[in-house]
Design a protein around this motif. Structure first.
Motif, PDB file in Angstrom:
ATOM      1  N   ALA A 169      30.744  39.812  48.848  1.00  0.00           N
ATOM      2  CA  ALA A 169      31.782  40.847  48.835  1.00  0.00           C
ATOM      3  C   ALA A 169      32.878  40.468  49.818  1.00  0.00           C
ATOM      4  O   ALA A 169      32.645  39.697  50.754  1.00  0.00           O
ATOM      5  CB  ALA A 169      31.189  42.195  49.230  1.00  0.00           C
ATOM      6  N   HIS A 170      34.068  41.011  49.580  1.00  0.00           N
ATOM      7  CA  HIS A 170      35.137  40.917  50.576  1.00  0.00           C
ATOM      8  C   HIS A 170      36.057  42.119  50.439  1.00  0.00           C
ATOM      9  O   HIS A 170      36.243  42.653  49.351  1.00  0.00           O
ATOM     10  CB  HIS A 170      35.919  39.601  50.488  1.00  0.00           C
ATOM     11  CG  HIS A 170      36.689  39.422  49.229  1.00  0.00           C
ATOM     12  ND1 HIS A 170      36.299  38.533  48.255  1.00  0.00           N
ATOM     13  CD2 HIS A 170      37.831  40.002  48.767  1.00  0.00           C
ATOM     14  CE1 HIS A 170      37.165  38.578  47.257  1.00  0.00           C
ATOM     15  NE2 HIS A 170      38.095  39.461  47.531  1.00  0.00           N
ATOM     16  N   GLN A 171      36.592  42.526  51.587  1.00  0.00           N
ATOM     17  CA  GLN A 171      37.489  43.678  51.624  1.00  0.00           C
ATOM     18  C   GLN A 171      38.931  43.187  51.613  1.00  0.00           C
ATOM     19  O   GLN A 171      39.255  42.160  52.219  1.00  0.00           O
ATOM     20  CB  GLN A 171      37.252  44.504  52.880  1.00  0.00           C
ATOM     21  CG  GLN A 171      38.083  45.762  52.929  1.00  0.00           C
ATOM     22  CD  GLN A 171      37.757  46.617  54.132  1.00  0.00           C
ATOM     23  OE1 GLN A 171      37.085  46.176  55.050  1.00  0.00           O
ATOM     24  NE2 GLN A 171      38.233  47.836  54.134  1.00  0.00           N
ATOM     25  N   HIS A 172      39.782  43.913  50.930  1.00  0.00           N
ATOM     26  CA  HIS A 172      41.205  43.593  50.898  1.00  0.00           C
ATOM     27  C   HIS A 172      41.899  44.219  52.106  1.00  0.00           C
ATOM     28  O   HIS A 172      41.283  44.983  52.849  1.00  0.00           O
ATOM     29  CB  HIS A 172      41.796  44.071  49.581  1.00  0.00           C
ATOM     30  CG  HIS A 172      41.256  43.299  48.412  1.00  0.00           C
ATOM     31  ND1 HIS A 172      41.318  43.747  47.119  1.00  0.00           N
ATOM     32  CD2 HIS A 172      40.627  42.101  48.347  1.00  0.00           C
ATOM     33  CE1 HIS A 172      40.765  42.856  46.315  1.00  0.00           C
ATOM     34  NE2 HIS A 172      40.332  41.858  47.039  1.00  0.00           N
ATOM     35  N   PRO A 173      43.169  43.913  52.317  1.00  0.00           N
ATOM     36  CA  PRO A 173      43.875  44.411  53.503  1.00  0.00           C
ATOM     37  C   PRO A 173      43.768  45.932  53.660  1.00  0.00           C
ATOM     38  O   PRO A 173      43.613  46.660  52.677  1.00  0.00           O
ATOM     39  CB  PRO A 173      45.328  43.993  53.264  1.00  0.00           C
ATOM     40  CG  PRO A 173      45.237  42.813  52.354  1.00  0.00           C
ATOM     41  CD  PRO A 173      44.040  43.089  51.473  1.00  0.00           C
ATOM     42  N   PRO A 174      43.869  46.408  54.909  1.00  0.00           N
ATOM     43  CA  PRO A 174      43.692  47.842  55.192  1.00  0.00           C
ATOM     44  C   PRO A 174      44.584  48.769  54.376  1.00  0.00           C
ATOM     45  O   PRO A 174      44.169  49.871  54.023  1.00  0.00           O
ATOM     46  CB  PRO A 174      44.013  47.956  56.682  1.00  0.00           C
ATOM     47  CG  PRO A 174      43.757  46.598  57.232  1.00  0.00           C
ATOM     48  CD  PRO A 174      44.092  45.635  56.125  1.00  0.00           C
ATOM     49  N   GLN A 175      45.796  48.352  54.055  1.00  0.00           N
ATOM     50  CA  GLN A 175      46.675  49.245  53.294  1.00  0.00           C
ATOM     51  C   GLN A 175      46.142  49.487  51.885  1.00  0.00           C
ATOM     52  O   GLN A 175      46.498  50.466  51.247  1.00  0.00           O
ATOM     53  CB  GLN A 175      48.115  48.732  53.246  1.00  0.00           C
ATOM     54  CG  GLN A 175      48.306  47.422  52.529  1.00  0.00           C
ATOM     55  CD  GLN A 175      48.181  46.205  53.423  1.00  0.00           C
ATOM     56  OE1 GLN A 175      47.569  46.252  54.484  1.00  0.00           O
ATOM     57  NE2 GLN A 175      48.764  45.107  52.999  1.00  0.00           N
ATOM     58  N   ASP A 176      45.271  48.606  51.397  1.00  0.00           N
ATOM     59  CA  ASP A 176      44.665  48.766  50.078  1.00  0.00           C
ATOM     60  C   ASP A 176      43.229  49.275  50.223  1.00  0.00           C
ATOM     61  O   ASP A 176      42.850  50.253  49.597  1.00  0.00           O
ATOM     62  CB  ASP A 176      44.691  47.417  49.349  1.00  0.00           C
ATOM     63  CG  ASP A 176      44.034  47.467  48.000  1.00  0.00           C
ATOM     64  OD1 ASP A 176      43.129  46.654  47.785  1.00  0.00           O
ATOM     65  OD2 ASP A 176      44.397  48.317  47.174  1.00  0.00           O
ATOM     66  N   GLY A 177      42.435  48.597  51.031  1.00  0.00           N
ATOM     67  CA  GLY A 177      41.070  49.036  51.316  1.00  0.00           C
ATOM     68  C   GLY A 177      40.071  48.819  50.198  1.00  0.00           C
ATOM     69  O   GLY A 177      38.907  49.183  50.333  1.00  0.00           O
ATOM     70  N   GLU A 225      33.174  43.197  40.547  1.00  0.00           N
ATOM     71  CA  GLU A 225      33.758  44.529  40.372  1.00  0.00           C
ATOM     72  C   GLU A 225      34.754  44.756  41.499  1.00  0.00           C
ATOM     73  O   GLU A 225      34.503  44.410  42.658  1.00  0.00           O
ATOM     74  CB  GLU A 225      32.657  45.584  40.436  1.00  0.00           C
ATOM     75  CG  GLU A 225      33.102  46.987  40.183  1.00  0.00           C
ATOM     76  CD  GLU A 225      33.236  47.337  38.694  1.00  0.00           C
ATOM     77  OE1 GLU A 225      33.609  48.475  38.406  1.00  0.00           O
ATOM     78  OE2 GLU A 225      32.964  46.489  37.836  1.00  0.00           O
ATOM     79  N   LEU A 226      35.902  45.329  41.172  1.00  0.00           N
ATOM     80  CA  LEU A 226      36.859  45.766  42.179  1.00  0.00           C
ATOM     81  C   LEU A 226      36.619  47.249  42.396  1.00  0.00           C
ATOM     82  O   LEU A 226      36.807  48.057  41.481  1.00  0.00           O
ATOM     83  CB  LEU A 226      38.305  45.547  41.724  1.00  0.00           C
ATOM     84  CG  LEU A 226      39.357  46.143  42.658  1.00  0.00           C
ATOM     85  CD1 LEU A 226      39.414  45.355  43.961  1.00  0.00           C
ATOM     86  CD2 LEU A 226      40.714  46.176  41.998  1.00  0.00           C
ATOM     87  N   VAL A 227      36.143  47.601  43.580  1.00  0.00           N
ATOM     88  CA  VAL A 227      35.894  49.001  43.928  1.00  0.00           C
ATOM     89  C   VAL A 227      37.094  49.489  44.725  1.00  0.00           C
ATOM     90  O   VAL A 227      37.524  48.845  45.690  1.00  0.00           O
ATOM     91  CB  VAL A 227      34.580  49.146  44.743  1.00  0.00           C
ATOM     92  CG1 VAL A 227      34.394  50.568  45.223  1.00  0.00           C
ATOM     93  CG2 VAL A 227      33.395  48.703  43.898  1.00  0.00           C
ATOM     94  N   PHE A 228      37.639  50.616  44.297  1.00  0.00           N
ATOM     95  CA  PHE A 228      38.839  51.158  44.927  1.00  0.00           C
ATOM     96  C   PHE A 228      38.567  51.595  46.362  1.00  0.00           C
ATOM     97  O   PHE A 228      37.455  52.019  46.702  1.00  0.00           O
ATOM     98  CB  PHE A 228      39.380  52.333  44.106  1.00  0.00           C
ATOM     99  CG  PHE A 228      39.631  51.979  42.669  1.00  0.00           C
ATOM    100  CD1 PHE A 228      40.409  50.885  42.331  1.00  0.00           C
ATOM    101  CD2 PHE A 228      39.066  52.723  41.653  1.00  0.00           C
ATOM    102  CE1 PHE A 228      40.643  50.545  41.007  1.00  0.00           C
ATOM    103  CE2 PHE A 228      39.290  52.402  40.325  1.00  0.00           C
ATOM    104  CZ  PHE A 228      40.078  51.311  39.999  1.00  0.00           C
ATOM    105  N   GLY A 229      39.588  51.531  47.192  1.00  0.00           N
ATOM    106  CA  GLY A 229      39.459  51.906  48.592  1.00  0.00           C
ATOM    107  C   GLY A 229      39.226  53.396  48.770  1.00  0.00           C
ATOM    108  O   GLY A 229      39.807  54.210  48.061  1.00  0.00           O
TER     109      GLY A 229
END
Length: 73
Positions: free
Chosen positions: A8-16, A45-49
């Motif tokens: 897994a990896h998290q996208h930038p904080p503004q997206d989350g 899967e892309l899980v929304f912030g």
């Protein structure tokens, strides 16, 4: 994440949002619940912030499911 040890990896904080690997049945549940969308190329899967504390808990549970799946549990 393909051909790597990343589950897994998290996208930038503004997206989350978070990209993660999940078993097929869990990916289907996440998508049907409106919490994410399948990646068009990778089997992830892309899980929304999350937007609040309750949603943080829900995304955390999805992340734990991804971790368990990556560990073979």
């Amino acid at each position: 994440m393909r051909n790597s040890r990343e589950f897994a990896h998290q996208h930038p904080p503004q997206d989350g949002s978070v990209h993660l690997t999940l078993p097929e049945d869990t990916k289907k549940l996440v998508t049907e619940a409106g919490w994410g969308i399948p990646h068009p190329i990778q089997n992830t899967e892309l899980v929304f912030g999350p937007r609040d504390r309750d949603e943080i808990e829900l995304v955390w549970q999805i992340l734990l499911a991804s971790y368990d799946y990556a560990r073979g549990r």
